[in-house]
Design a protein around this motif. Structure first.
Motif, PDB file in Angstrom:
ATOM      1  N   PHE A 199      29.810  12.139 -23.257  1.00 35.88           N
ATOM      2  CA  PHE A 199      29.483  12.970 -22.175  1.00 35.88           C
ATOM      3  C   PHE A 199      28.270  12.617 -21.436  1.00 35.88           C
ATOM      4  CE2 PHE A 199      32.079  15.621 -25.151  1.00 35.88           C
ATOM      5  CZ  PHE A 199      33.004  15.778 -24.619  1.00 35.88           C
ATOM      6  N   SER A 200      28.414  12.740 -20.030  1.00 36.55           N
ATOM      7  CA  SER A 200      26.977  12.640 -19.205  1.00 36.55           C
ATOM      8  C   SER A 200      26.211  13.802 -19.368  1.00 36.55           C
ATOM      9  CB  SER A 200      27.571  12.540 -17.781  1.00 36.55           C
ATOM     10  OG  SER A 200      27.996  13.775 -17.220  1.00 36.55           O
ATOM     11  N   TYR A 201      24.867  13.342 -19.001  1.00 35.34           N
ATOM     12  CA  TYR A 201      23.894  14.447 -19.031  1.00 35.34           C
ATOM     13  C   TYR A 201      24.324  15.449 -18.274  1.00 35.34           C
ATOM     14  CZ  TYR A 201      20.376  12.040 -21.644  1.00 35.34           C
ATOM     15  OH  TYR A 201      19.449  11.476 -22.609  1.00 35.34           O
ATOM     16  N   ARG A 202      24.869  15.138 -17.198  1.00 34.81           N
ATOM     17  CA  ARG A 202      25.306  16.395 -16.162  1.00 34.81           C
ATOM     18  C   ARG A 202      26.268  17.317 -16.696  1.00 34.81           C
ATOM     19  NH1 ARG A 202      28.992  17.145 -11.712  1.00 34.81           N
ATOM     20  NH2 ARG A 202      27.878  18.327  -9.748  1.00 34.81           N
ATOM     21  N   THR A 203      27.255  16.811 -17.478  1.00 37.56           N
ATOM     22  CA  THR A 203      28.425  17.669 -17.975  1.00 37.56           C
ATOM     23  C   THR A 203      27.970  18.483 -19.132  1.00 37.56           C
ATOM     24  OG1 THR A 203      30.065  15.790 -17.489  1.00 37.56           O
ATOM     25  CG2 THR A 203      30.565  17.424 -19.162  1.00 37.56           C
ATOM     26  N   LEU A 204      26.922  17.825 -19.935  1.00 37.74           N
ATOM     27  CA  LEU A 204      26.470  18.803 -21.045  1.00 37.74           C
ATOM     28  C   LEU A 204      25.723  19.917 -20.222  1.00 37.74           C
ATOM     29  CD1 LEU A 204      25.605  15.893 -23.497  1.00 37.74           C
ATOM     30  CD2 LEU A 204      27.412  17.546 -23.723  1.00 37.74           C
ATOM     31  N   LEU A 205      24.747  19.580 -19.449  1.00 41.31           N
ATOM     32  CA  LEU A 205      23.858  20.695 -18.931  1.00 41.31           C
ATOM     33  C   LEU A 205      24.508  21.691 -18.366  1.00 41.31           C
ATOM     34  CD1 LEU A 205      20.973  18.364 -17.205  1.00 41.31           C
ATOM     35  CD2 LEU A 205      20.923  19.544 -19.585  1.00 41.31           C
ATOM     36  N   ILE A 206      25.707  21.347 -17.385  1.00 40.90           N
ATOM     37  CA  ILE A 206      26.249  22.384 -16.684  1.00 40.90           C
ATOM     38  C   ILE A 206      27.056  23.189 -17.483  1.00 40.90           C
ATOM     39  CG2 ILE A 206      28.336  22.702 -15.034  1.00 40.90           C
ATOM     40  CD1 ILE A 206      27.377  20.453 -13.361  1.00 40.90           C
ATOM     41  N   THR A 207      27.841  22.560 -18.592  1.00 43.37           N
ATOM     42  CA  THR A 207      28.536  23.620 -19.712  1.00 43.37           C
ATOM     43  C   THR A 207      27.703  24.313 -20.354  1.00 43.37           C
ATOM     44  OG1 THR A 207      30.064  21.420 -19.864  1.00 43.37           O
ATOM     45  CG2 THR A 207      29.917  23.151 -21.597  1.00 43.37           C
ATOM     46  N   VAL A 208      26.622  23.957 -20.998  1.00 44.53           N
ATOM     47  CA  VAL A 208      25.659  24.713 -21.615  1.00 44.53           C
ATOM     48  C   VAL A 208      25.041  25.873 -20.721  1.00 44.53           C
ATOM     49  CG1 VAL A 208      23.624  25.078 -22.875  1.00 44.53           C
ATOM     50  CG2 VAL A 208      25.184  22.984 -23.419  1.00 44.53           C
ATOM     51  N   THR A 209      24.618  25.750 -19.516  1.00 38.78           N
ATOM     52  CA  THR A 209      24.191  26.688 -18.521  1.00 38.78           C
ATOM     53  C   THR A 209      25.498  27.670 -18.306  1.00 38.78           C
ATOM     54  OG1 THR A 209      22.769  25.273 -17.754  1.00 38.78           O
ATOM     55  CG2 THR A 209      22.994  27.168 -16.443  1.00 38.78           C
ATOM     56  N   ALA A 210      26.597  27.229 -18.032  1.00 41.39           N
ATOM     57  CA  ALA A 210      27.505  28.081 -17.662  1.00 41.39           C
ATOM     58  C   ALA A 210      27.990  28.975 -18.710  1.00 41.39           C
ATOM     59  CB  ALA A 210      28.742  27.252 -17.438  1.00 41.39           C
ATOM     60  N   VAL A 211      28.006  28.515 -20.095  1.00 45.75           N
ATOM     61  CA  VAL A 211      28.179  29.533 -21.260  1.00 45.75           C
ATOM     62  C   VAL A 211      26.987  30.467 -21.281  1.00 45.75           C
ATOM     63  CG1 VAL A 211      28.087  29.605 -23.822  1.00 45.75           C
ATOM     64  CG2 VAL A 211      29.542  27.873 -22.533  1.00 45.75           C
ATOM     65  N   PHE A 212      25.851  30.018 -21.046  1.00 45.92           N
ATOM     66  CA  PHE A 212      24.651  31.053 -21.054  1.00 45.92           C
ATOM     67  C   PHE A 212      24.878  32.193 -20.114  1.00 45.92           C
ATOM     68  CE2 PHE A 212      22.655  28.437 -23.685  1.00 45.92           C
ATOM     69  CZ  PHE A 212      21.028  28.839 -24.083  1.00 45.92           C
ATOM     70  N   ALA A 213      25.235  31.788 -18.969  1.00 42.61           N
ATOM     71  CA  ALA A 213      25.502  32.910 -17.741  1.00 42.61           C
ATOM     72  C   ALA A 213      26.581  33.862 -18.173  1.00 42.61           C
ATOM     73  CB  ALA A 213      25.884  32.150 -16.421  1.00 42.61           C
ATOM     74  N   ALA A 214      27.560  33.253 -18.436  1.00 36.51           N
ATOM     75  CA  ALA A 214      28.823  34.305 -19.014  1.00 36.51           C
ATOM     76  C   ALA A 214      28.453  35.093 -20.237  1.00 36.51           C
ATOM     77  CB  ALA A 214      30.078  33.108 -19.238  1.00 36.51           C
ATOM     78  N   GLY A 215      27.800  34.521 -21.420  1.00 36.49           N
ATOM     79  CA  GLY A 215      27.595  35.229 -22.383  1.00 36.49           C
ATOM     80  C   GLY A 215      26.539  36.380 -22.460  1.00 36.49           C
ATOM     81  N   PHE A 216      25.336  36.219 -21.584  1.00 40.83           N
ATOM     82  CA  PHE A 216      24.594  37.107 -21.144  1.00 40.83           C
ATOM     83  C   PHE A 216      25.108  38.224 -20.492  1.00 40.83           C
ATOM     84  CE2 PHE A 216      21.022  34.149 -22.697  1.00 40.83           C
ATOM     85  CZ  PHE A 216      20.418  35.023 -23.406  1.00 40.83           C
ATOM     86  N   THR A 217      26.023  37.758 -19.653  1.00 45.28           N
ATOM     87  CA  THR A 217      26.871  38.665 -18.959  1.00 45.28           C
ATOM     88  C   THR A 217      27.561  39.666 -19.691  1.00 45.28           C
ATOM     89  OG1 THR A 217      26.815  37.591 -16.816  1.00 45.28           O
ATOM     90  CG2 THR A 217      28.402  39.059 -17.012  1.00 45.28           C
ATOM     91  N   PHE A 218      28.473  39.304 -20.646  1.00 44.81           N
ATOM     92  CA  PHE A 218      29.227  39.933 -21.365  1.00 44.81           C
ATOM     93  C   PHE A 218      28.160  40.775 -22.613  1.00 44.81           C
ATOM     94  CE2 PHE A 218      32.022  40.691 -25.160  1.00 44.81           C
ATOM     95  CZ  PHE A 218      33.273  40.669 -24.498  1.00 44.81           C
ATOM     96  N   ALA A 219      27.163  40.298 -22.930  1.00 41.62           N
ATOM     97  CA  ALA A 219      26.261  41.146 -23.882  1.00 41.62           C
ATOM     98  C   ALA A 219      25.602  42.343 -22.783  1.00 41.62           C
ATOM     99  CB  ALA A 219      25.086  40.151 -24.227  1.00 41.62           C
TER     100      ALA A 219
END
Length: 401
Positions: free
Chosen positions: A276-296
């Protein structure tokens, strides 16, 4: 001294530096001694400000006078922290502890990565930096898991203070190990020339490096934001679990899970970079953070804790990813200094986020604080998508031009 032995010594140093059973009940211990959430946030800001002020100077000192010396100072200050905490009863006691912790962190942050990378250069293995850093982090997590499991069991049966005595013993062992490290001298690195370089030149060349490398800025900003957000899980999950009525006995299991889930990312980051590219990994991880903290923030139940576990699972790739991207692009003579700029930025973010977290925690308890972190991650995700696309486009244009 044998430079090839540095690696196992760094593993041992990480292990005993993280074998701290006090951390699993830290917030309960502090709360028991009169520290409110707002007070804890104030100490976190003191910690971050200390690092902001000292991170770059200590990085320059490490590059000029030796990374080993800074690691020894860091370990020595770590021992001092626990000596004070055993007697702490007032806010200023805890403030002094985090001040020492900030100095210790500043002294060791850039120095450890720089010593690791230069030790690998001497062995002709610089390309394996991400792999070795990931393994060091896993060693860190394994030790932390052992400390968490034993610490929660001991605290539930024998009280909270014993954990701090054991932690002091572990910190003393880490100090002894730091004294055994060898200072590497990679090919092409002129020690006498480095000592003559003025402080202003270190800072100026570091800033020039970041200005002329937009890809580095995007990767490091991603690491700073996600690292800041992850820090609020590490610091306040105990209060979140406590609000749900979780017995202290199970805190060790929760702490272990939060750390074990970070291991796969650390171990596999070099494999993921081949797919995977750096861009794909960075966007994926950041999206999980945003969704996860919202749910918490919204759920306010054990599903919120589960969301934190998911965040930790995806977070594992970020530190070796960002550190590797940086260290492959910098010269050895500036390695600790530029790495320190990364830590400085992380703590600037932490100060700003800490103010917001504290504000919303006072009004809506810890759940409101996590809601603020969710908004922060979501806003950064929008910027990251646009900025990384633009950087990728500019890179391709330069390659074709």
């Amino acid at each position: 001294m044998d430079i090839t032995a540095n690696l196992w010594k760094l593993y041992a140093l990480r292990f005993f530096s993280s074998l701290i059973p006090a951390y699993v009940i830290e917030r309960l211990y502090w709360e028991e001694r009169g520290m409110t959430i707002q007070m804890v946030v104030y100490t976190e800001i003191i910690y971050a400000v200390t690092i902001v002020l000292l991170e770059v100077p200590t990085g320059v000192i490490a590059d000029k006078w030796g990374r080993k010396r800074m690691l020894v100072i860091s370990a020595l200050l770590g021992c001092g922290e626990f000596i004070i905490l055993l007697a702490a009863t007032e806010f200023w006691h805890f403030a002094l502890v985090v001040l020492l912790a900030g100095v210790s962190r500043s002294a060791g942050s850039g120095s450890e990565n720089a010593l690791l990378y230069d030790s690998l250069i001497v062995q002709g293995r610089a390309s394996s930096f991400e792999k070795e850093l990931g393994r060091l982090n896993v060693c860190d997590f394994v030790s932390s898991v052992l400390a968490a499991l034993s610490g929660s069991l001991l605290a539930s049966r024998l009280g909270l203070e014993l954990n701090y005595w054991i932690s002091l013993g572990s910190a003393l062992i880490a100090l002894l190990i730091s004294l055994l490290l060898a200072e590497p001298s990679p090919n092409g690195r002129n020690a006498s020339a480095e000592e003559s370089i003025p402080f202003k030149r270190y800072v100026a060349e570091s800033l020039l490096f970041f200005r002329t490398n937009p890809g580095v800025r995007v990767v490091l900003l991603s690491g700073m934001v996600t690292g800041t957000a992850l820090g609020f899980i590490d610091e306040f999950w105990q209060l979140y679990a406590n609000r749900l009525g979780t017995p202290v006995l199970y805190f060790g299991l929760l702490s272990a899970a939060l750390m074990v889930l970070r291991m796969p990312g650390n171990l596999l980051v070099h494999v993921l970079l081949n797919r995977f590219s750096y861009r794909t990994l960075l966007i994926t991880v950041t999206a999980v953070f945003a969704a996860g903290f919202t749910f918490a923030a919204i759920s306010k139940n054990y599903a919120g804790l589960a969301a934190m576990l998911v965040i930790c699972f995806f977070s594992g790739v970020m530190e070796p990813l960002a550190a590797g991207y940086l260290h492959h692009r910098i010269d050895s003579s500036m390695r600790a200094t530029i790495d320190s700029f990364q830590s400085l930025g992380l703590n600037v973010f932490h100060i700003a986020a800490g103010l917001g977290f504290g504000y919303f925690s006072v009004r809506y308890d810890v759940f409101g604080g996590y809601g603020f972190i969710a908004l922060l991650c979501a806003a950064f995700l929008g910027w990251l998508i646009v900025a990384s696309h633009q950087t990728e486009k500019e890179t391709k244009q330069r390659a074709n031009g």
